[in-house]
Design a protein around this motif. Structure first.
Motif, PDB file in Angstrom:
ATOM      1  N   ASP A   1       0.834  -1.189   0.000  1.00 42.48           N
ATOM      2  CA  ASP A   1       0.000   0.000   0.000  1.00 42.48           C
ATOM      3  C   ASP A   1       0.874   1.245   0.000  1.00 42.48           C
ATOM      4  OD1 ASP A   1      -2.077   1.838   0.260  1.00 42.48           O
ATOM      5  OD2 ASP A   1      -1.886   1.818   2.449  1.00 42.48           O
ATOM      6  N   LEU A   2       0.701   2.075  -1.002  1.00 40.96           N
ATOM      7  CA  LEU A   2       1.461   3.317  -1.115  1.00 40.96           C
ATOM      8  C   LEU A   2       0.585   4.542  -0.882  1.00 40.96           C
ATOM      9  CD1 LEU A   2       3.474   2.464  -4.357  1.00 40.96           C
ATOM     10  CD2 LEU A   2       4.151   2.096  -1.969  1.00 40.96           C
ATOM     11  N   THR A   3      -0.670   4.319  -0.449  1.00 40.52           N
ATOM     12  CA  THR A   3      -1.645   5.407  -0.394  1.00 40.52           C
ATOM     13  C   THR A   3      -1.842   6.007   0.993  1.00 40.52           C
ATOM     14  OG1 THR A   3      -3.594   4.032   0.078  1.00 40.52           O
ATOM     15  CG2 THR A   3      -2.903   4.221  -2.238  1.00 40.52           C
ATOM     16  N   GLY A   4      -1.707   5.208   2.049  1.00 40.98           N
ATOM     17  CA  GLY A   4      -2.022   5.676   3.391  1.00 40.98           C
ATOM     18  C   GLY A   4      -3.502   5.682   3.684  1.00 40.98           C
ATOM     19  N   ALA A   5      -4.315   5.231   2.742  1.00 36.57           N
ATOM     20  CA  ALA A   5      -5.772   5.205   2.919  1.00 36.57           C
ATOM     21  C   ALA A   5      -6.197   3.916   3.616  1.00 36.57           C
ATOM     22  CB  ALA A   5      -6.468   5.338   1.568  1.00 36.57           C
ATOM     23  N   ALA A   6      -7.478   3.838   3.947  1.00 37.37           N
ATOM     24  CA  ALA A   6      -8.043   2.630   4.548  1.00 37.37           C
ATOM     25  C   ALA A   6      -9.533   2.597   4.245  1.00 37.37           C
ATOM     26  CB  ALA A   6      -7.802   2.600   6.061  1.00 37.37           C
ATOM     27  N   ALA A   7     -10.127   1.419   4.362  1.00 36.65           N
ATOM     28  CA  ALA A   7     -11.567   1.280   4.182  1.00 36.65           C
ATOM     29  C   ALA A   7     -12.273   1.840   5.412  1.00 36.65           C
ATOM     30  CB  ALA A   7     -11.930  -0.185   3.991  1.00 36.65           C
ATOM     31  N   VAL A   8     -13.109   2.859   5.212  1.00 32.92           N
ATOM     32  CA  VAL A   8     -13.820   3.477   6.330  1.00 32.92           C
ATOM     33  C   VAL A   8     -15.274   3.729   5.956  1.00 32.92           C
ATOM     34  CG1 VAL A   8     -11.769   4.580   7.304  1.00 32.92           C
ATOM     35  CG2 VAL A   8     -13.129   5.812   5.606  1.00 32.92           C
ATOM     36  N   PRO A   9     -16.208   3.547   6.914  1.00 30.88           N
ATOM     37  CA  PRO A   9     -17.590   3.960   6.671  1.00 30.88           C
ATOM     38  C   PRO A   9     -17.632   5.467   6.471  1.00 30.88           C
ATOM     39  CG  PRO A   9     -17.424   2.578   8.629  1.00 30.88           C
ATOM     40  CD  PRO A   9     -16.023   2.966   8.259  1.00 30.88           C
ATOM     41  N   ASP A  10     -18.523   5.922   5.619  1.00 31.01           N
ATOM     42  CA  ASP A  10     -18.558   7.340   5.283  1.00 31.01           C
ATOM     43  C   ASP A  10     -20.008   7.790   5.174  1.00 31.01           C
ATOM     44  OD1 ASP A  10     -17.169   9.717   4.738  1.00 31.01           O
ATOM     45  OD2 ASP A  10     -17.429   9.462   2.586  1.00 31.01           O
ATOM     46  N   ARG A  11     -20.221   9.089   5.295  1.00 28.62           N
ATOM     47  CA  ARG A  11     -21.569   9.635   5.173  1.00 28.62           C
ATOM     48  C   ARG A  11     -21.931   9.967   3.735  1.00 28.62           C
ATOM     49  NH1 ARG A  11     -21.615  13.909  10.216  1.00 28.62           N
ATOM     50  NH2 ARG A  11     -21.256  12.391  11.878  1.00 28.62           N
ATOM     51  N   CYS A  12     -21.087   9.618   2.814  1.00 28.72           N
ATOM     52  CA  CYS A  12     -21.360   9.854   1.397  1.00 28.72           C
ATOM     53  C   CYS A  12     -22.701   9.230   1.004  1.00 28.72           C
ATOM     54  CB  CYS A  12     -20.235   9.237   0.568  1.00 28.72           C
ATOM     55  SG  CYS A  12     -20.530   9.241  -1.205  1.00 28.72           S
ATOM     56  N   PRO A  13     -23.533   9.922   0.227  1.00 30.51           N
ATOM     57  CA  PRO A  13     -24.777   9.326  -0.267  1.00 30.51           C
ATOM     58  C   PRO A  13     -24.507   8.053  -1.062  1.00 30.51           C
ATOM     59  CG  PRO A  13     -24.734  11.694  -0.685  1.00 30.51           C
ATOM     60  CD  PRO A  13     -23.354  11.308  -0.231  1.00 30.51           C
ATOM     61  N   SER A  14     -25.513   7.200  -1.170  1.00 31.40           N
ATOM     62  CA  SER A  14     -25.305   5.895  -1.816  1.00 31.40           C
ATOM     63  C   SER A  14     -25.000   6.010  -3.304  1.00 31.40           C
ATOM     64  CB  SER A  14     -26.532   5.004  -1.623  1.00 31.40           C
ATOM     65  OG  SER A  14     -27.680   5.594  -2.205  1.00 31.40           O
ATOM     66  N   SER A  15     -25.480   7.065  -3.961  1.00 34.57           N
ATOM     67  CA  SER A  15     -25.204   7.290  -5.387  1.00 34.57           C
ATOM     68  C   SER A  15     -25.448   6.033  -6.230  1.00 34.57           C
ATOM     69  CB  SER A  15     -23.751   7.763  -5.574  1.00 34.57           C
ATOM     70  OG  SER A  15     -23.471   8.890  -4.797  1.00 34.57           O
ATOM     71  N   PRO A  16     -26.686   5.522  -6.230  1.00 33.91           N
ATOM     72  CA  PRO A  16     -26.954   4.295  -6.987  1.00 33.91           C
ATOM     73  C   PRO A  16     -26.886   4.507  -8.496  1.00 33.91           C
ATOM     74  CG  PRO A  16     -28.996   5.232  -6.167  1.00 33.91           C
ATOM     75  CD  PRO A  16     -27.887   6.056  -5.575  1.00 33.91           C
ATOM     76  N   TRP A  17     -26.537   3.447  -9.200  1.00 33.82           N
ATOM     77  CA  TRP A  17     -26.516   3.485 -10.659  1.00 33.82           C
ATOM     78  C   TRP A  17     -26.844   2.099 -11.194  1.00 33.82           C
ATOM     79  CZ3 TRP A  17     -23.077   0.128 -12.922  1.00 33.82           C
ATOM     80  CH2 TRP A  17     -21.993  -0.303 -12.140  1.00 33.82           C
ATOM     81  N   ARG A  18     -27.233   2.035 -12.440  1.00 31.95           N
ATOM     82  CA  ARG A  18     -27.500   0.747 -13.096  1.00 31.95           C
ATOM     83  C   ARG A  18     -27.147   0.869 -14.568  1.00 31.95           C
ATOM     84  NH1 ARG A  18     -32.627  -0.576 -15.185  1.00 31.95           N
ATOM     85  NH2 ARG A  18     -32.696  -2.474 -13.913  1.00 31.95           N
ATOM     86  N   ALA A  19     -26.756  -0.234 -15.154  1.00 34.79           N
ATOM     87  CA  ALA A  19     -26.400  -0.261 -16.575  1.00 34.79           C
ATOM     88  C   ALA A  19     -26.706  -1.645 -17.135  1.00 34.79           C
ATOM     89  CB  ALA A  19     -24.928   0.064 -16.769  1.00 34.79           C
ATOM     90  N   VAL A  20     -27.234  -1.668 -18.333  1.00 37.95           N
ATOM     91  CA  VAL A  20     -27.464  -2.923 -19.053  1.00 37.95           C
ATOM     92  C   VAL A  20     -26.476  -2.980 -20.207  1.00 37.95           C
ATOM     93  CG1 VAL A  20     -29.095  -4.281 -20.401  1.00 37.95           C
ATOM     94  CG2 VAL A  20     -29.912  -2.956 -18.431  1.00 37.95           C
ATOM     95  N   VAL A  21     -25.684  -4.044 -20.248  1.00 40.91           N
ATOM     96  CA  VAL A  21     -24.657  -4.179 -21.285  1.00 40.91           C
ATOM     97  C   VAL A  21     -24.778  -5.554 -21.927  1.00 40.91           C
ATOM     98  CG1 VAL A  21     -23.090  -2.633 -20.049  1.00 40.91           C
ATOM     99  CG2 VAL A  21     -22.929  -5.108 -19.683  1.00 40.91           C
ATOM    100  N   PRO A  22     -24.246  -5.726 -23.128  1.00 44.36           N
ATOM    101  CA  PRO A  22     -24.285  -7.049 -23.757  1.00 44.36           C
ATOM    102  C   PRO A  22     -23.495  -8.071 -22.943  1.00 44.36           C
ATOM    103  CG  PRO A  22     -23.799  -5.336 -25.365  1.00 44.36           C
ATOM    104  CD  PRO A  22     -23.695  -4.693 -24.022  1.00 44.36           C
ATOM    105  N   ARG A  23     -24.002  -9.265 -22.900  1.00 41.63           N
ATOM    106  CA  ARG A  23     -23.309 -10.353 -22.200  1.00 41.63           C
ATOM    107  C   ARG A  23     -21.908 -10.559 -22.790  1.00 41.63           C
ATOM    108  NH1 ARG A  23     -26.269 -14.998 -20.005  1.00 41.63           N
ATOM    109  NH2 ARG A  23     -24.850 -16.713 -19.487  1.00 41.63           N
TER     110      ARG A  23
END
Length: 384
Positions: free
Chosen positions: A241-263
């Protein structure tokens, strides 16, 4: 990385597959949780020595002719591999002194505070802008954020952008960085008031960087929206790891998305990610605690690939911004695949949407960086 764009560290060449689960930090509840008492301690050391940044600009537009106005006015044309300036062929690359340049071309109208160099290659003008480091940081901060971003979030973005470019090294043959999402977006134009605020944010944090405990400047990534939980950097980009970051819970909105693509598109992207033939119906998606796909397995062959590689290969085929993040589920039906996800970007490091929300609630830049980069230390130059 405008806020809608996603960034990754210079990990194009360093990422590796990993099924390691993410580690989560305590749930965020208030600015006190990320206060200076819990933040990484600031250290005073000699600042990084880099004072200029060379950036390949305008490559997406592949300009063959440009009008430039600034310390001087000229017209440059690429005629094959020959650079023609004001109608006269030039035997070498043209170097223009630092200043405020107005660059115009077909579909282009940009302004840069930089020195410029131009050469011709296969009918295209290769343009490199050399910025003073802090001018570059300000321009990237303005380009990578929305105009209503709170000032403390802008300050956090400036520190993140500065750390990233200092840690990333030279990423292109012609220059250290480019002006696209591959490195950090730099539009060279924009709303004047927002640029002034970004310059103020860069000036107020001048020389401040994130450093890893071992002393290296952190390759600090950022992204538009984590969807409620950032991702573990090793799971996404591989070790070390060269970032210093970590997985953390956040208050960011869920920002849902969906996409249909060819198999067939899923099959092609999976084959790239695992390095051999793979079928969509044979894929196993392995996720970390944030919900991001960090590994894919082709059950027929046993080959594995990075979730990040699959996400990017799929996005490259589906078209710009359709596959918005690696946090998705996939349902196959007939000759199509339905992808439903959350967030925007790779999910590692500074979440721009989350940082803006927390800044509006009173968090400082230092608190934001302690939250998103708990494994890094803020370093302030001695003279600040």
């Amino acid at each position: 990385m405008p806020a809608a764009r996603a960034r990754k560290p210079a990990g194009d060449t360093q990422v590796r597959p990993s099924s390691r689960p993410a580690r989560s930090s305590p749930v965020v509840s208030s600015p006190v949780d990320a206060s200076a008492s819990s933040a990484p301690a600031a250290r005073e050391r000699k600042p990084a020595t880099d004072t200029q940044v060379d950036v390949r600009i305008l490559s997406k537009h592949r300009p063959a002719r440009l009008r430039l106005d600034g310390p001087r006015s000229l017209e440059a044309v690429a005629s094959g591999d020959t650079l023609v300036v004001d109608g006269r062929p030039q035997p070498h690359a043209l170097r223009l002194d630092a200043g405020r340049w107005h660059v115009r071309g077909r579909g282009l109208d940009r302004r840069y505070e930089a020195a410029l160099s131009l050469e011709a290659r296969d009918g295209e003008l290769i343009v490199v802008a050399t910025f003073a480091l802090e001018a570059y940081v300000a321009a990237v901060t303005a380009s990578e954020t929305e105009v209503d971003t709170p000032f403390e979030a802008l300050r956090a973005q400036a520190i993140t952008a500065r750390s990233y470019v200092l840690a990333s090294g030279k990423r292109h043959d012609e220059a250290r960085a480019c002006d696209l999402t591959h490195c950090q977006v730099l539009r060279g134009e924009g709303f004047a008031r927002h640029l002034r605020r970004a310059r103020d944010a860069a000036r107020s944090t001048e020389g401040v960087v994130l450093r890893l405990p071992g002393g290296a400047v952190a390759l600090a990534p950022f992204h538009a929206s984590c969807g409620g939980h950032t991702a573990e950097p090793v799971a996404v980009f591989g070790a070390p790891d060269l970032t210093g970051a970590a997985a953390v819970p956040d208050r960011c909105p869920s920002s849902p998305w969906r996409a249909v693509v060819p198999r067939a598109m899923v099959t092609a992207a999976a084959s790239v990610a695992v390095g051999g033939p793979a079928q969509a119906e044979d894929l196993l998606l392995d996720r970390d605690s944030s919900g991001a796909v960090v590994r894919i397995v082709d059950r027929a062959s046993g080959r594995e690939g990075r979730g990040d590689a699959f996400f990017r290969a799929l996005g490259a085929r589906a078209g710009w911004d359709r596959i918005r993040s690696a946090r998705f589920s996939m349902t196959l039906g007939g000759d199509q695949a339905l992808l439903e996800g959350q967030g925007h970007g790779h999910g590692v490091g500074l979440c721009q949407a989350g940082a803006a929300l927390l800044a509006r609630q009173g968090w400082t830049a230092e608190q934001l960086l302690a939250h998103y980069f708990p494994r890094a230390l803020l370093e302030t130059p001695r003279d600040k």
